[in-house]
Design a protein around this motif. Structure first.
Motif, mmCIF file in Angstrom:
data_model
loop_
_atom_site.group_PDB
_atom_site.id
_atom_site.type_symbol
_atom_site.label_atom_id
_atom_site.label_comp_id
_atom_site.label_asym_id
_atom_site.label_seq_id
_atom_site.Cartn_x
_atom_site.Cartn_y
_atom_site.Cartn_z
ATOM 1 N N ASN A 116 39.621 38.266 27.530
ATOM 2 C CA ASN A 116 41.505 38.589 27.506
ATOM 3 C C ASN A 116 41.928 39.305 26.034
ATOM 4 O O ASN A 116 40.607 38.756 25.263
ATOM 5 C CB ASN A 116 41.525 36.553 27.019
ATOM 6 C CG ASN A 116 42.845 36.889 26.935
ATOM 7 O OD1 ASN A 116 43.842 37.444 26.197
ATOM 8 N ND2 ASN A 116 43.769 36.731 28.441
ATOM 9 N N SER A 123 47.312 41.785 30.536
ATOM 10 C CA SER A 123 47.047 41.805 31.832
ATOM 11 C C SER A 123 45.354 41.426 31.441
ATOM 12 O O SER A 123 44.476 42.796 31.229
ATOM 13 C CB SER A 123 47.083 42.629 32.630
ATOM 14 O OG SER A 123 46.372 42.515 33.972
ATOM 15 N N ASP A 150 44.910 36.736 34.657
ATOM 16 C CA ASP A 150 45.749 36.814 33.981
ATOM 17 C C ASP A 150 46.471 35.171 33.842
ATOM 18 O O ASP A 150 47.044 34.507 35.147
ATOM 19 C CB ASP A 150 47.151 37.264 34.934
ATOM 20 C CG ASP A 150 46.478 39.176 35.073
ATOM 21 O OD1 ASP A 150 45.208 39.803 34.427
ATOM 22 O OD2 ASP A 150 47.347 40.020 35.803
ATOM 23 N N VAL A 154 52.146 36.063 33.608
ATOM 24 C CA VAL A 154 52.018 37.142 33.196
ATOM 25 C C VAL A 154 51.275 38.684 34.445
ATOM 26 O O VAL A 154 50.491 37.845 35.050
ATOM 27 C CB VAL A 154 50.657 37.191 32.333
ATOM 28 C CG1 VAL A 154 49.702 38.591 31.726
ATOM 29 C CG2 VAL A 154 51.263 36.535 30.714
ATOM 30 N N ALA A 155 51.883 39.717 34.253
ATOM 31 C CA ALA A 155 50.981 40.836 35.823
ATOM 32 C C ALA A 155 51.439 39.592 36.834
ATOM 33 O O ALA A 155 52.135 39.784 37.113
ATOM 34 C CB ALA A 155 49.265 41.314 34.233
ATOM 35 N N ARG A 156 49.842 40.483 37.376
ATOM 36 C CA ARG A 156 49.758 39.220 38.456
ATOM 37 C C ARG A 156 49.647 38.356 38.847
ATOM 38 O O ARG A 156 49.815 37.380 39.681
ATOM 39 C CB ARG A 156 48.086 39.991 38.943
ATOM 40 C CG ARG A 156 48.646 41.182 39.202
ATOM 41 C CD ARG A 156 46.345 41.690 39.319
ATOM 42 N NE ARG A 156 46.309 43.294 39.068
ATOM 43 C CZ ARG A 156 46.063 44.160 38.285
ATOM 44 N NH1 ARG A 156 46.341 43.289 36.759
ATOM 45 N NH2 ARG A 156 46.428 45.121 38.118
ATOM 46 N N SER A 157 49.978 37.356 37.726
ATOM 47 C CA SER A 157 50.251 35.727 38.109
ATOM 48 C C SER A 157 50.970 35.813 37.753
ATOM 49 O O SER A 157 51.767 34.502 36.481
ATOM 50 C CB SER A 157 49.040 34.447 37.055
ATOM 51 O OG SER A 157 47.535 35.397 37.401
#
Length: 527
Positions: A116, A123, A150, A154-157
Motif C-alpha cells: 500500500n 490506489s 484498493d 478508493v480508486a477501483r473499490s
C-alpha cells in the motif's frame, strides 16, 4: 493524510507515493495549548479482535477470487466482498478490487506480499501495476505474489466522489491564508461545498471508510488468498494501515514493513503541527541546497535558510494579491494556494529539488507560473484534460472519519496560528487553515487516537527518515516504541520514505527481512 501524485519517478528511478494533510487535516479534539504534550492524556491502546472469526463473517472469509486477466502484463484482477458495516454484516456489502502478479521464481514461494503506497486515497492497484510488480527487487518478486487491494472508497473499490473537474479547480485555488472575514467565509464555504459533495455521492459508504475497516478488509483478502499470515509493505499512511492490522490481528501479522511511519497515538493538533514542522525541516534542507548551487531565486550563496523562507513567503504574498499567468489552456492562473502546494509537492523527494528551483526561478524572475502549476497538478492528480482522480476525496473521507476535527471554528485556527507559524514560518499559516475542513464533514468521526502495541506479533520493521517532510522521524521512533515487536531502521537523509529510493543499506536490510524473516539489528542506521 498523504497525497501527491501517486506515481512520481525519483532520481533513482523508483516510484513513490507521498502524503498530505493539506486539504483534509487529520484530526482530533481541540487543545487550546496547541498540542502541549504535558496537557494530553496518553492514548489508550488499540484492542485486538477475537482470534475466532464470527459466524456472521464466514461467508466473506470463505470467498474464492475469480481471477481474470487485467490487460496489464502479468497481472490478474478479481473482486471480493466485505461487509459495509462490520457491526451489522447483513446491512450490505462493499466491493474490493484486488490485483496480483504471481511469483516468478526461482525459489520457494513465500506467499502473498500486499503493498500500500499511502494516501489515504492512493490506489494500491495503480502502484503495484505501475511499479511494485515490476520494480521491486527481483528476489522479492521471485518469492512472493505481488498483491494490492484498493481500500474501500478508493480508486477501483467503490470510489468516493465529491466535485467535478471545474469545481475542483475552484477548490484548489481557494485562498487558504484568509486576511479578513470575507476571505474566511469563502474558505469555509469551499470546505462546506466539498463536504456536501462527498455526502451526496455516497451517504452510506462515507460512514464506513475508516482505517480500522480497511484493515479488517485486508484480513478478508488474506484469507481469500489462502495465506495464514499477512505479509505487507506500507508506505506513509500505509504504515498506519499496516500497524492497525497488526493491532487488530497480532497473531496473523507476518512480515510487515512500515516505511515513513505515522504515530497513531497523536491527537490531531499535534499531528498536524508536527507535520508542519517536518515540512519546515525539509524546506531548510532545500534552501541550503538551492543557494549552494548558485543563482537561487531565494537568495545568494550567503543567504540563510530563514531569509530564503522570508523571500518565498513574500513571493506567496504577492501571488495572494495578484495571481500569475501560467499559459494554461484553461486560463488558470497561479494563486498563492496553488504555488504553496507546488512547493510542498517537491519537498517529498529531493530528486525534485532541481525542478522546484527552476520553477521558482521562472515564476519569481519571469512572471511565469507554469512550472509551479505543474507541480501542484501532480500533487492533486489533475490530468491534462482537467479531470481529477478520487485521491483527494478519499483522503478527506478517511481522515475525517478516523479522528474528530482538529478545529471546530475559524476562531480556533486563529488562536493556533502562532504555534503553526513557529513550526514553519513558510507553511504554518496555510497548514493551520487547511486543518479546518473536517469541521464541516457530513458524518461524525468514528475513530480516535490510539497507541498500537500488537502484543504477540512477529517482528515488525519500522522505517524512519531523519528529514522526512510528511512523516517526521519522531513518528517512526514513537511507533517503534509502541509496537511490542518493532525494530526501527533509520535512514539519515532527505525525502519521504526510504525503501527503494537509492540506499543500498536500507534496501538490503528490508530485503533480508522479507526473504529470510531476519529483522535489522537494533539501532541500525543507514545513510
Amino acid at each position: 493524510m498523504y497525497s501527491r501524485r501517486i506515481l512520481r519517478r525519483t532520481r533513482t528511478g523508483a516510484w513513490l507515493l507521498a502524503a498530505a494533510l493539506l486539504v483534509s487535516g487529520c484530526s482530533s479534539e481541540d487543545a487550546t495549548s496547541a498540542g502541549s504534550a504535558a496537557a494530553e492524556e496518553p492514548a489508550a491502546a488499540l484492542a485486538p479482535l477475537p482470534r475466532s472469526t464470527p459466524a456472521s463473517l464466514t461467508r466473506y472469509y470463505e470467498q474464492k477470487p475469480a481471477w481474470r486477466d487485467c490487460g496489464v502484463s502479468g497481472f490478474q484482477c478479481a473482486t471480493l466482498k466485505a461487509p459495509l458495516d462490520y457491526t451489522e454484516p447483513s446491512a450490505g456489502d462493499v466491493r474490493l478490487a484486488v490485483t496480483r502478479k504471481k511469483a516468478t521464481g526461482p525459489g520457494k514461494r513465500l506467499g502473498s506480499l500486499l503493498v500500500n503506497p499511502g494516501g489515504p486515497g492512493g490506489s494500491a492497484i495503480g502502484y503495484v501495476q505501475a511499479y511494485a510488480g515490476i520494480g521491486y527487487p527481483a528476489d522479492v518478486r521471485a518469492r512472493y505474489d505481488m498483491v494490492a487491494v484498493d481500500p474501500r472508497g478508493v480508486a477501483r473499490s467503490e470510489p468516493v466522489e465529491c466535485l467535478d473537474g471545474p469545481e475542483m479547480d475552484a477548490y484548489t485555488r481557494t485562498d487558504i491564508t484568509p486576511d479578513d472575514a470575507k476571505e474566511t467565509d469563502a474558505l469555509v464555504a469551499a470546505y462546506k461545498k466539498f463536504a456536501e459533495g462527498c455526502g451526496a455521492d455516497a451517504p452510506k459508504l462515507l460512514r464506513h471508510v475508516s482505517t480500522v475497516e480497511a484493515a479488517r478488509d485486508m484480513d478478508i483478502v488474506r484469507a481469500a488468498l489462502g495465506d495464514r499470515k499477512l505479509n505487507f509493505v506500507g508506505a506513509s499512511y500505509g504504515t498506519f494501515l499496516g500497524a492497525t492490522y497488526a493491532g487488530l490481528f497480532p497473531d496473523r501479522a507476518g512480515r510487515l514493513v512500515l516505511d515513513g511511519a505515522m504515530d497513531p497515538s497523536l491527537p490531531a493538533r499535534r499531528l498536524n503541527m508536527e507535520q508542519t514542522g517536518g515540512f519546515g525541516t525539509a524546506f531548510t534542507a532545500f534552501a541550503k541546497d538551492c543557494v549552494r548551487h548558485g543563482d537561487c531565486p531565494l537568495g545568494g550563496r550567503d543567504t540563510a535558510p530563514a531569509r530564503a523562507g522570508e523571500n518565498l513567503k513574500a513571493f506567496f504574498d504577492r501571488l495572494d494579491a495578484r495571481p500569475m499567468p501560467t499559459g494554461d489552456t484553461d486560463g488558470r492562473r497561479l494563486t498563492e494556494s496553488l504555488a504553496t502546494i507546488g512547493v510542498i509537492a517537491a519537498m517529498y523527494d529531493e530528486g525534485a529539488w532541481p525542478q522546484l528551483r527552476d520553477s521558482l526561478t521562472t515564476a519569481m524572475r519571469e512572471n511565469d507560473g507554469a512550472g509551479l502549476l505543474a507541480l501542484s497538478d501532480s500533487y492533486y492528480e489533475r490530468d491534462a484534460g482537467g479531470g481529477y482522480t478520487n485521491l483527494m476525496f478519499a483522503n478527506a473521507a478517511v481522515n475525517c472519519l478516523d479522528l474528530p476535527p482538529a478545529f471546530d471554528s475559524p476562531d480556533q485556527v486563529r488562536r493556533a496560528l502562532p504555534a503553526f507559524e513557529k513550526a514553519s514560518p513558510v507553511f504554518g499559516e496555510g497548514l493551520a487553515w487547511a486543518s479546518l475542513n473536517c469541521a464541516y464533514w457530513p458524518v461524525g468521526a468514528t475513530g480516535e487516537a490510539r497507541r498500537i502495541e500488537a502484543k504477540g506479533a512477529a517482528p515488525i520493521v519500522v522505517v524512519g527518515t531523519t528529514r522526512d517532510p510528511a512523516t517526521p522521524y519522531r513518528w517512526a521512533e514513537a511507533l517503534a516504541g509502541q509496537l511490542s515487536s518493532a525494530r526501527l531502521l533509520t535512514y539519515e537523509g532527505d525525502g519521504h520514505t526510504a525503501y527503494g529510493r537509492g540506499s543500498a543499506c536500507v534496501d538490503s536490510a528490508i530485503n533480508a527481512y522479507l526473504l529470510d524473516g531476519t529483522p535489522p539489528r537494533k539501532g541500525k542506521r543507514c545513510s
